[in-house]
Design a protein around this motif. Structure first.
Motif, PDB file in Angstrom:
ATOM      1  N   VAL A 172      72.267  22.136  69.190  1.00  0.00           N
ATOM      2  CA  VAL A 172      72.018  23.572  69.295  1.00  0.00           C
ATOM      3  C   VAL A 172      71.717  23.919  70.748  1.00  0.00           C
ATOM      4  CG1 VAL A 172      70.526  25.483  68.611  1.00  0.00           C
ATOM      5  CG2 VAL A 172      71.239  23.792  66.910  1.00  0.00           C
ATOM      6  N   ALA A 173      72.573  24.704  71.354  1.00  0.00           N
ATOM      7  CA  ALA A 173      72.358  25.126  72.741  1.00  0.00           C
ATOM      8  C   ALA A 173      71.315  26.223  72.824  1.00  0.00           C
ATOM      9  CB  ALA A 173      73.673  25.601  73.355  1.00  0.00           C
ATOM     10  N   SER A 174      71.383  27.181  71.908  1.00  0.00           N
ATOM     11  CA  SER A 174      70.388  28.253  71.840  1.00  0.00           C
ATOM     12  C   SER A 174      70.384  28.795  70.421  1.00  0.00           C
ATOM     13  CB  SER A 174      70.720  29.371  72.844  1.00  0.00           C
ATOM     14  OG  SER A 174      69.671  30.325  72.907  1.00  0.00           O
ATOM     15  N   THR A 175      69.214  29.218  69.968  1.00  0.00           N
ATOM     16  CA  THR A 175      69.048  29.754  68.614  1.00  0.00           C
ATOM     17  C   THR A 175      68.823  31.256  68.705  1.00  0.00           C
ATOM     18  OG1 THR A 175      68.052  27.686  67.874  1.00  0.00           O
ATOM     19  CG2 THR A 175      67.721  29.630  66.478  1.00  0.00           C
ATOM     20  N   ILE A 176      69.627  32.012  67.972  1.00  0.00           N
ATOM     21  CA  ILE A 176      69.517  33.469  67.988  1.00  0.00           C
ATOM     22  C   ILE A 176      68.540  33.899  66.907  1.00  0.00           C
ATOM     23  CG2 ILE A 176      70.768  35.644  67.766  1.00  0.00           C
ATOM     24  CD1 ILE A 176      73.299  34.083  68.587  1.00  0.00           C
ATOM     25  N   ILE A 177      67.461  34.542  67.331  1.00  0.00           N
ATOM     26  CA  ILE A 177      66.462  35.031  66.384  1.00  0.00           C
ATOM     27  C   ILE A 177      66.497  36.557  66.364  1.00  0.00           C
ATOM     28  CG2 ILE A 177      64.973  33.020  66.619  1.00  0.00           C
ATOM     29  CD1 ILE A 177      63.166  34.758  68.453  1.00  0.00           C
ATOM     30  N   GLY A 178      66.121  37.123  65.232  1.00  0.00           N
ATOM     31  CA  GLY A 178      66.027  38.570  65.104  1.00  0.00           C
ATOM     32  C   GLY A 178      64.755  38.923  64.365  1.00  0.00           C
ATOM     33  N   ALA A 179      64.322  40.136  64.518  1.00  0.00           N
ATOM     34  CA  ALA A 179      63.083  40.576  63.869  1.00  0.00           C
ATOM     35  C   ALA A 179      63.133  42.084  63.702  1.00  0.00           C
ATOM     36  CB  ALA A 179      61.865  40.175  64.700  1.00  0.00           C
ATOM     37  N   THR A 180      62.320  42.579  62.802  1.00  0.00           N
ATOM     38  CA  THR A 180      62.175  44.032  62.679  1.00  0.00           C
ATOM     39  C   THR A 180      60.804  44.502  63.135  1.00  0.00           C
ATOM     40  OG1 THR A 180      61.595  43.742  60.344  1.00  0.00           O
ATOM     41  CG2 THR A 180      63.879  44.310  60.845  1.00  0.00           C
ATOM     42  N   THR A 181      59.869  43.556  63.334  1.00  0.00           N
ATOM     43  CA  THR A 181      58.543  43.916  63.840  1.00  0.00           C
ATOM     44  C   THR A 181      58.174  42.974  64.980  1.00  0.00           C
ATOM     45  OG1 THR A 181      57.261  42.427  62.414  1.00  0.00           O
ATOM     46  CG2 THR A 181      57.852  44.593  61.497  1.00  0.00           C
ATOM     47  N   LEU A 182      57.283  43.438  65.834  1.00  0.00           N
ATOM     48  CA  LEU A 182      56.813  42.587  66.924  1.00  0.00           C
ATOM     49  C   LEU A 182      56.057  41.379  66.394  1.00  0.00           C
ATOM     50  CD1 LEU A 182      55.679  45.120  69.683  1.00  0.00           C
ATOM     51  CD2 LEU A 182      57.573  43.488  69.792  1.00  0.00           C
ATOM     52  N   ALA A 183      55.340  41.557  65.287  1.00  0.00           N
ATOM     53  CA  ALA A 183      54.607  40.431  64.702  1.00  0.00           C
ATOM     54  C   ALA A 183      55.570  39.322  64.283  1.00  0.00           C
ATOM     55  CB  ALA A 183      53.781  40.901  63.514  1.00  0.00           C
ATOM     56  N   GLN A 184      56.693  39.695  63.667  1.00  0.00           N
ATOM     57  CA  GLN A 184      57.693  38.696  63.293  1.00  0.00           C
ATOM     58  C   GLN A 184      58.263  38.016  64.532  1.00  0.00           C
ATOM     59  OE1 GLN A 184      60.420  41.207  61.139  1.00  0.00           O
ATOM     60  NE2 GLN A 184      59.631  40.571  59.139  1.00  0.00           N
ATOM     61  N   LEU A 185      58.562  38.811  65.549  1.00  0.00           N
ATOM     62  CA  LEU A 185      59.119  38.252  66.769  1.00  0.00           C
ATOM     63  C   LEU A 185      58.154  37.271  67.420  1.00  0.00           C
ATOM     64  CD1 LEU A 185      61.369  38.122  68.852  1.00  0.00           C
ATOM     65  CD2 LEU A 185      60.382  40.143  69.959  1.00  0.00           C
ATOM     66  N   GLU A 186      56.875  37.636  67.462  1.00  0.00           N
ATOM     67  CA  GLU A 186      55.858  36.752  68.041  1.00  0.00           C
ATOM     68  C   GLU A 186      55.809  35.426  67.274  1.00  0.00           C
ATOM     69  OE1 GLU A 186      54.012  37.099  70.671  1.00  0.00           O
ATOM     70  OE2 GLU A 186      53.610  39.217  71.077  1.00  0.00           O
ATOM     71  N   GLU A 187      55.833  35.484  65.949  1.00  0.00           N
ATOM     72  CA  GLU A 187      55.795  34.257  65.142  1.00  0.00           C
ATOM     73  C   GLU A 187      57.029  33.404  65.399  1.00  0.00           C
ATOM     74  OE1 GLU A 187      55.311  32.728  60.502  1.00  0.00           O
ATOM     75  OE2 GLU A 187      55.819  34.836  60.899  1.00  0.00           O
ATOM     76  N   ASN A 188      58.182  34.049  65.482  1.00  0.00           N
ATOM     77  CA  ASN A 188      59.420  33.305  65.708  1.00  0.00           C
ATOM     78  C   ASN A 188      59.427  32.623  67.073  1.00  0.00           C
ATOM     79  OD1 ASN A 188      60.161  34.325  63.240  1.00  0.00           O
ATOM     80  ND2 ASN A 188      61.699  35.738  64.028  1.00  0.00           N
ATOM     81  N   LEU A 189      58.940  33.327  68.092  1.00  0.00           N
ATOM     82  CA  LEU A 189      58.888  32.742  69.430  1.00  0.00           C
ATOM     83  C   LEU A 189      57.860  31.612  69.501  1.00  0.00           C
ATOM     84  CD1 LEU A 189      59.134  36.024  71.523  1.00  0.00           C
ATOM     85  CD2 LEU A 189      60.862  34.226  71.407  1.00  0.00           C
ATOM     86  N   ALA A 190      56.736  31.784  68.841  1.00  0.00           N
ATOM     87  CA  ALA A 190      55.691  30.766  68.860  1.00  0.00           C
ATOM     88  C   ALA A 190      56.145  29.479  68.179  1.00  0.00           C
ATOM     89  CB  ALA A 190      54.431  31.295  68.191  1.00  0.00           C
TER      90      ALA A 190
END
Length: 345
Positions: A301-319
Motif C-alpha cells: 500500500v503506497a497510500s491509504t485514502i480515508i474519508g470522513a463526514t465529521t472532524l471527530a471521525q477524521l481525527e480517529e482515522n488519522l490517529a
C-alpha cells in the motif's frame, strides 16, 4: 507521517491521503475546508478527488468536490499539496458528464482535464487517474467477467497517447489508474515500455479486511511494474467501524443512501465484521483502529485514502496511523480471512 515516492518515481505523497467524495453532498464547503485544514496540520500532503464527485453521483452535485477543493487550494501554496483527480469512464450512466461520457479518448480526456483544472483553480494536476477501465470489466461489487458484454472501446495505446499530450503540455504531471485489474495494469505497463508512453505510477483500488482481492494477482503485478496501490474504502463504507452491528440505521452513507454500496449488502459481510470487531476488542483496539492499521501498514500500500463526514471521525482515522499490528494480530486476522474470505469483492 511517512512519505513515499509513488510508484518509485511519482510524486512524494503522505502514507495517508484525504479523500473528498463527501464534499458537496454529506459535507458543506466549510466542513470540507475544515477537514482539509485538519489533514494538512497532521502531515497529510495528498488530496484525492474526481470530476464525478460528490458521491452518490448525480447531476446536481457533479464537480462539487473539485470546486470545494479548488476554493480551498486557492489560498494555499500550490506546491505544498499533491493533488489527484480522476476522469470518469463510460458505461456508468453518467449522462451529465461530457454528454456520456462517451469514452476515454483524446477529446474526452482533454475535456475532462480542462474541466477539472477550472474547478480546482490550478494550472496543473499532480496525479491524473482513469477512474475505471473503458473496456468491459466487472466493477463495484460485480465479480464475474462476462465476455458476452464486450463492446467497442478506445485502445489502451490511444488512451496513453492522449495522456502523453497532456503531460507534455504541463496540464498533468503523473498518470495513474483506478479500479483496474491485472490484465489492464500489465497492458498499460507493457505499452509504456515498448512505445515510450507515460508510465502509470499508481492504481486506486478498493482494499480492506472484507476485500483483499488485490493480493491475489495485482500485488505481484504492481510490485514488479512499480505501480503503487492507493487503497480506498479501508473501512468498507463504515462497516468495519462496527457501528452498523448494533444499529443498522447509524449515521452514514449506508443509512443515508439506501441501495448504495451493494457489495457490502452481501450475506457474508456481517459475520466477517463481527469476527473482526471481536478480535479488535480482544487486543484493546477499536474496530476502526484494527481495520485502518491493517491497511495502512501493508507492504504494497503506497497510500491509504480515508474519508470522513465529521472532524471527530477524521481525527480517529488519522490517529490510527500510530497503531502497528503485531505479528500475532496479523496471524489472527489471516485466520478470520481464511474462514470469511472476501465477502465484499
Amino acid at each position: 507521517m511517512e512519505y513515499r515516492l509513488l510508484g518509485g518515481d511519482g510524486p512524494r505523497v503522505s502514507a495517508v491521503c484525504l479523500g473528498t467524495m463527501t464534499f458537496g453532498e454529506q459535507n458543506t464547503e466549510a466542513e470540507g475546508h475544515a477537514q482539509l485544514d485538519c489533514a494538512i496540520e497532521r502531515g497529510v500532503n495528498f488530496i484525492d478527488t474526481a470530476e464525478m464527485y460528490a458521491i452518490p453521483a448525480r447531476a446536481e452535485t457533479s464537480g462539487a468536490s473539485e470546486t470545494i477543493v479548488g476554493n480551498w487550494l486557492a489560498r494555499r501554496p500550490r506546491e505544498s499539496v499533491v493533488l489527484a483527480t480522476k476522469a470518469a469512464g463510460p458505461a456508468r450512466g453518467l449522462g451529465w458528464i461530457r454528454g456520456g461520457p462517451l469514452a476515454l479518448d483524446r477529446a474526452n480526456l482533454r475535456a475532462a482535464v480542462e474541466g477539472s483544472l477550472r474547478r480546482l483553480r490550478t494550472e496543473y494536476i499532480d496525479l491524473y487517474q482513469l477512474h475505471w477501465p473503458e473496456r468491459n470489466q466487472p466493477l463495484f461489487g460485480q465479480w464475474q467477467y462476462d465476455p458476452g458484454k464486450e463492446r467497442e472501446c478506445t485502445p489502451i495505446r490511444a488512451q496513453l497517447e492522449a495522456l502523453a499530450e497532456l503531460l507534455e503540455e504541463g496540464k498533468i504531471r503523473h498518470v495513474g489508474l483506478s479500479n483496474e485489474h491485472p490484465w489492464g495494469v500489465m497492458q498499460f505497463a507493457q505499452l509504456a515500455k515498448e512505445s515510450g508512453l507515460p508510465r502509470m505510477v499508481s492504481t486506486q483500488n478498493a482494499y480492506n479486511l472484507l476485500n483483499r482481492v488485490f493480493e491475489y494477482g495485482l500485488a505481484e503485478v504492481c510490485h514488479r511494474e512499480r505501480v503503487g496501490l492507493l487503497a480506498y474504502s479501508p473501512l468498507a463504507f463504515g462497516h468495519l467501524s462496527g457501528k452498523y452491528l448494533d444499529d443498522p440505521a447509524a449515521p452514514g452513507r449506508v443509512a443515508a443512501f439506501p441501495g448504495f454500496g451493494q457489495r457490502y449488502a452481501k450475506p457474508g459481510v456481517r459475520p466477517a465484521v463481527e469476527a473482526y470487531a471481536a478480535l479488535a476488542r480482544r487486543h484493546g483496539l477499536t474496530p476502526t483502529q484494527l481495520a485502518l492499521s491493517f491497511v495502512y501498514h501493508r507492504w504494497f500500500v503506497a497510500s491509504t485514502i480515508i474519508g470522513a463526514t465529521t472532524l471527530a471521525q477524521l481525527e480517529e482515522n488519522l490517529a490510527a496511523w500510530a497503531v502497528r499490528p503485531s505479528a500475532d494480530l496479523l496471524e489472527e486476522i489471516d485466520a478470520i480471512h481464511q474462514c470469511n474470505a472476501n465477502p465484499a469483492p
